[in-house]
Design a protein around this motif. Structure first.
Motif, PDB file in Angstrom:
ATOM      1  N   ARG A 200       0.906  -1.175   0.081  1.00 49.74           N
ATOM      2  CA  ARG A 200       0.063   0.121  -0.047  1.00 49.74           C
ATOM      3  C   ARG A 200       0.496   1.315   0.066  1.00 49.74           C
ATOM      4  N   ALA A 201       1.929   1.399   0.770  1.00 43.32           N
ATOM      5  CA  ALA A 201       2.613   2.701   0.848  1.00 43.32           C
ATOM      6  C   ALA A 201       3.531   2.955  -0.387  1.00 43.32           C
ATOM      7  N   GLU A 202       4.053   1.818  -1.104  1.00 44.06           N
ATOM      8  CA  GLU A 202       4.475   2.269  -2.462  1.00 44.06           C
ATOM      9  C   GLU A 202       3.377   2.570  -3.608  1.00 44.06           C
ATOM     10  N   LEU A 203       2.529   1.897  -3.643  1.00 47.34           N
ATOM     11  CA  LEU A 203       1.417   2.297  -4.437  1.00 47.34           C
ATOM     12  C   LEU A 203       0.814   3.860  -4.382  1.00 47.34           C
ATOM     13  N   ALA A 204       0.724   4.124  -3.003  1.00 51.15           N
ATOM     14  CA  ALA A 204       0.303   5.714  -2.949  1.00 51.15           C
ATOM     15  C   ALA A 204       1.342   6.464  -3.358  1.00 51.15           C
ATOM     16  N   LYS A 205       2.626   6.125  -2.989  1.00 50.37           N
ATOM     17  CA  LYS A 205       3.590   7.252  -3.375  1.00 50.37           C
ATOM     18  C   LYS A 205       3.719   7.121  -4.978  1.00 50.37           C
ATOM     19  N   TYR A 206       3.731   6.250  -5.696  1.00 54.25           N
ATOM     20  CA  TYR A 206       3.704   6.251  -7.051  1.00 54.25           C
ATOM     21  C   TYR A 206       2.500   7.007  -7.582  1.00 54.25           C
ATOM     22  N   LEU A 207       1.309   6.617  -7.238  1.00 55.79           N
ATOM     23  CA  LEU A 207       0.182   7.363  -7.451  1.00 55.79           C
ATOM     24  C   LEU A 207       0.103   8.736  -7.393  1.00 55.79           C
ATOM     25  N   ILE A 208       0.581   9.299  -6.207  1.00 59.10           N
ATOM     26  CA  ILE A 208       0.754  10.643  -5.821  1.00 59.10           C
ATOM     27  C   ILE A 208       1.661  11.412  -6.747  1.00 59.10           C
ATOM     28  N   ALA A 209       2.772  10.790  -6.986  1.00 60.78           N
ATOM     29  CA  ALA A 209       3.734  11.290  -8.058  1.00 60.78           C
ATOM     30  C   ALA A 209       3.485  11.442  -9.431  1.00 60.78           C
ATOM     31  N   ASP A 210       2.662  10.372 -10.059  1.00 62.76           N
ATOM     32  CA  ASP A 210       1.982  10.467 -11.326  1.00 62.76           C
ATOM     33  C   ASP A 210       1.028  11.401 -11.341  1.00 62.76           C
ATOM     34  N   ALA A 211       0.161  11.581 -10.353  1.00 65.42           N
ATOM     35  CA  ALA A 211      -0.800  12.517 -10.398  1.00 65.42           C
ATOM     36  C   ALA A 211      -0.334  14.036 -10.502  1.00 65.42           C
ATOM     37  N   GLN A 212       1.027  14.170 -10.219  1.00 64.40           N
ATOM     38  CA  GLN A 212       1.435  15.689 -10.231  1.00 64.40           C
ATOM     39  C   GLN A 212       2.192  15.818 -11.757  1.00 64.40           C
ATOM     40  N   ASP A 213       2.270  14.770 -12.427  1.00 65.07           N
ATOM     41  CA  ASP A 213       3.002  14.769 -13.842  1.00 65.07           C
ATOM     42  C   ASP A 213       2.126  15.065 -14.898  1.00 65.07           C
ATOM     43  N   PRO A 214       1.989  16.508 -15.454  1.00 59.07           N
ATOM     44  CA  PRO A 214       0.665  16.741 -16.238  1.00 59.07           C
ATOM     45  C   PRO A 214       0.866  16.120 -17.550  1.00 59.07           C
ATOM     46  N   LYS A 215       2.291  15.423 -18.090  1.00 60.67           N
ATOM     47  CA  LYS A 215       2.440  14.669 -19.107  1.00 60.67           C
ATOM     48  C   LYS A 215       2.278  13.074 -19.120  1.00 60.67           C
ATOM     49  N   SER A 216       1.696  12.730 -17.915  1.00 63.35           N
ATOM     50  CA  SER A 216       1.353  11.241 -17.754  1.00 63.35           C
ATOM     51  C   SER A 216       0.076  11.071 -18.241  1.00 63.35           C
ATOM     52  N   ALA A 217      -0.115   9.663 -18.643  1.00 64.35           N
ATOM     53  CA  ALA A 217      -1.427   9.226 -19.188  1.00 64.35           C
ATOM     54  C   ALA A 217      -2.107   8.600 -17.974  1.00 64.35           C
ATOM     55  N   ASN A 218      -1.545   8.614 -16.708  1.00 62.04           N
ATOM     56  CA  ASN A 218      -1.967   8.196 -15.764  1.00 62.04           C
ATOM     57  C   ASN A 218      -2.782   6.662 -15.490  1.00 62.04           C
ATOM     58  N   ASP A 219      -1.616   5.778 -16.390  1.00 61.90           N
ATOM     59  CA  ASP A 219      -2.188   4.462 -16.720  1.00 61.90           C
ATOM     60  C   ASP A 219      -0.992   3.636 -15.938  1.00 61.90           C
ATOM     61  N   PHE A 220      -1.496   2.415 -15.375  1.00 63.06           N
ATOM     62  CA  PHE A 220      -0.701   1.545 -14.667  1.00 63.06           C
ATOM     63  C   PHE A 220       0.427   0.925 -15.673  1.00 63.06           C
ATOM     64  N   GLY A 221      -0.087   0.394 -16.813  1.00 66.61           N
ATOM     65  CA  GLY A 221       0.800  -0.085 -17.970  1.00 66.61           C
ATOM     66  C   GLY A 221       1.876   0.942 -18.398  1.00 66.61           C
ATOM     67  N   LYS A 222       1.498   2.047 -18.876  1.00 67.26           N
ATOM     68  CA  LYS A 222       2.452   3.088 -19.552  1.00 67.26           C
ATOM     69  C   LYS A 222       3.030   3.839 -18.493  1.00 67.26           C
ATOM     70  N   ASN A 223       2.483   4.141 -17.279  1.00 64.69           N
ATOM     71  CA  ASN A 223       3.423   4.844 -16.536  1.00 64.69           C
ATOM     72  C   ASN A 223       3.747   4.320 -14.854  1.00 64.69           C
ATOM     73  N   ILE A 224       3.015   3.613 -14.314  1.00 64.90           N
ATOM     74  CA  ILE A 224       3.148   3.405 -12.861  1.00 64.90           C
ATOM     75  C   ILE A 224       4.309   2.254 -12.870  1.00 64.90           C
ATOM     76  N   ILE A 225       3.842   1.110 -13.773  1.00 64.99           N
ATOM     77  CA  ILE A 225       4.845   0.102 -13.694  1.00 64.99           C
ATOM     78  C   ILE A 225       6.350   0.546 -14.308  1.00 64.99           C
ATOM     79  N   PRO A 226       6.426   1.097 -15.383  1.00 64.38           N
ATOM     80  CA  PRO A 226       7.652   1.843 -15.686  1.00 64.38           C
ATOM     81  C   PRO A 226       8.402   2.452 -14.815  1.00 64.38           C
ATOM     82  N   ALA A 227       7.650   3.159 -14.106  1.00 68.46           N
ATOM     83  CA  ALA A 227       8.195   4.312 -13.081  1.00 68.46           C
ATOM     84  C   ALA A 227       8.907   3.346 -11.762  1.00 68.46           C
ATOM     85  N   MET A 228       8.224   2.338 -11.465  1.00 73.15           N
ATOM     86  CA  MET A 228       8.703   1.773 -10.498  1.00 73.15           C
ATOM     87  C   MET A 228       9.914   0.694 -10.877  1.00 73.15           C
TER      88      MET A 228
END
Length: 393
Positions: A200-228
Motif C-alpha cells: 500500500r505505501a509504495e502504491l500511494a507514493k507512485y500514484l501521488i507522483a504520477d498525479a503531479q505529472d501533467p504529461k502522464s497518461a495516468n495508466d498503470f501499464g504506461k506509467n506506474i509500472i515503468p516508473a517503479m
C-alpha cells in the motif's frame, strides 16, 4: 474501532468497452451477459469471495446504471457487509471540483481515501473485463514471501498475440527486469493479466507522483509500472496457468462463450469448490419441444426450444420457435427466434426478436465476421442481417 484489513481489492469497471459495439451502448462492459446466466463482473467478484477478500471497491464511470443495480448490496457474492463488502466508487465532487477518471492509475489515485479507510497492508488491482477463476490468496502469499513492492500476474501467450498485451521479461528468480506496454516487436510471451498486488505505501507514493505529472497518461501499464522499474523497486511475476480470456472484443467474447461447450470444455464452471456466483433470477425449467433439437449447447433456465440449436449458448427465457435454427451463436437472454428464422455465427443482446423467416448471419465457414444485434432490436419477418453486420449501426 474497526479491525484493519490485510488486503483490499480495487476493481476497475469504468471502461467504455467500445470494441463490443452495440453490446455496450447502454451497459458498462463488466455488466455484459456471459455464458447465459452470468455477467462478466461475476468472475472477479466471485474470485474475491472465494479467496477470502471481503472488501472490494468497484470503480465505475461509463453507463453504470445496469452495473450498479446488478451489484446491489453484494449479497450474491457474500459481500454485503457493514464494514468492507462491495462499494461502488464513481467519480465524485471534491474540494477541488469533480473530475472523470483519466486512466486506470488516476482512478485508484482518486480513491486513496477509500483504501486508507481500511488501513490495508496490500492493495489488489483488478480489471472487470476478464473471464477466469483465480485464487488471489495464493498470489498474495507469493507476494509476501518474495518481499516485493509489486507483483504482476502473468500468463504465457502465443508470440503472434503478444503485441496486444503488456509484455514483461524476468530473471530466473521471477523478478521483472523489463516491461513494455503492447510492444510492436515483443521479446517475450509473458503477458500481464492486468492483475496487480501492491504494498500500500509504495502504491500511494507512485500514484501521488504520477498525479503531479501533467504529461502522464495516468495508466498503470504506461506509467506506474515503468516508473517503479526505473526506480529499482522489486517487482515480481506471478505465473498463472489456468483459463483466462480478455473479452474486450466481439470475437473474444464469442470465443469465450464457445469455450463452455463440448465434452471437455476449456472453461468449466461446474466446480463446487470454486463457484462463480451470480445475481441470476430463478426462471422456469427449460422446455425442449417434440421437434426440438439441441446439440452441443448451453441452455439456461426458462428457455423453450421447438426448433434446432447447435453449438450455441442461450441465456434465460430464450424461445426458438418451430423450424427456427440457431447455430454457432450467443443469445444473451429474453430473445425470440421466430418460426423458420435462421441465426448463424451471431451475438444477440437481451430482448432481441427475430421475425419469422428472417436470417441473421451466415455459416461460420463462409462469414466475413460475427453478426451483432443490440438490446431490444426487432428484426422484421423475412429480413436479412448480413454476416459481420451490427444493428443498430
Amino acid at each position: 474501532m474497526f479491525k484493519k484489513k490485510e488486503c483490499v481489492a480495487m476493481l476497475l469497471a469504468g471502461g467504455q468497452g467500445s470494441r463490443l459495439t452495440v453490446l455496450t451502448t447502454k451497459t458498462a462492459k463488466p455488466a455484459v451477459t456471459f455464458g447465459g446466466k452470468y455477467r462478466i463482473i461475476d468472475f472477479p467478484l466471485s474470485n474475491c469471495a472465494n479467496s477470502g477478500i471481503d472488501t472490494v471497491g468497484v470503480l465505475t464511470q461509463y453507463q453504470p446504471l445496469v452495473l450498479n443495480e446488478y451489484i446491489g448490496t453484494g449479497l450474491p457474492w457474500d459481500l454485503d457487509r457493514n464494514y468492507g463488502g462491495v462499494k461502488i466508487l464513481p467519480p465524485y465532487q471534491g474540494k477541488k471540483g469533480a473530475d472523470w477518471y483519466k486512466g486506470t492509475a488516476n482512478a485508484i489515485y482518486q480513491n486513496l481515501q477509500f483504501i486508507d479507510r481500511y488501513d490495508p497492508d496490500y492493495v489488489l488491482i483488478l480489471s472487470g473485463d476478464h473471464i477466469y477463476r483465480m485464487n488471489y490468496a495464493q498470489m498474495l502469499d507469493f507476494h509476501k514471501a518474495s518481499n516485493a513492492a509489486c507483483t504482476i500476474a502473468v500468463i504465457d501467450v502465443p508470440i503472434e498475440e503478444a503485441s496486444r498485451f503488456g509484455i514483461l521479461s524476468t530473471d530466473p528468480s521471477g523478478r521483472i527486469t523489463r516491461f513494455t506496454e503492447k510492444p510492436k516487436k515483443p521479446d517475450s510471451t509473458k503477458a500481464s493479466m492486468g492483475i496487480y498486488i501492491f504494498n500500500r505505501a509504495e502504491l500511494a507514493k507512485y500514484l501521488i507522483a504520477d498525479a503531479q505529472d501533467p504529461k502522464s497518461a495516468n495508466d498503470f501499464g504506461k506509467n506506474i509500472i515503468p516508473a517503479m522499474l526505473a526506480a529499482g523497486e522489486k517487482m515480481m511475476a506471478y505465473t498463472f496457468e489456468g483459463y483466462w480470456k480478455d473479452v474486450g472484443t466481439i470475437e473474444s467474447l464469442w470465443e469465450a462463450n464457445m469455450d463452455l461447450l463440448g465434452r471437455e470444455p476449456a472453461l468449466q464452471l461446474g466446480d463446487n469448490d470454486w463457484k462463480i456466483l451470480s445475481r441470476h433470477e430463478n426462471a422456469p425449467p427449460q422446455i425442449i419441444g417434440p421437434e426440438g433439437i439441441v446439440e452441443n449447447a448451453s441452455i439456461t433456465e426458462g428457455c423453450a426450444i421447438y426448433g434446432t440449436v447447435r453449438n450455441s449458448v442461450l441465456g434465460e427465457n430464450v424461445q426458438v420457435m418451430e423450424g427456427a435454427v440457431v447455430v454457432d451463436s450467443v443469445l444473451m437472454g429474453d430473445c425470440v427466434i421466430g418460426e423458420g428464422a435462421v441465426v448463424e455465427y451471431a451475438i444477440l443482446d437481451r430482448n432481441v426478436a427475430i421475425g419469422a423467416g428472417a436470417r441473421v448471419g451466415r455459416p461460420r465457414t463462409e462469414a466475413q465476421g460475427i453478426a451483432v444485434i443490440g438490446e431490444g432490436v426487432a428484426v422484421e419477418a423475412g429480413a436479412v442481417v448480413a454476416d459481420g453486420a451490427t444493428l443498430p449501426e
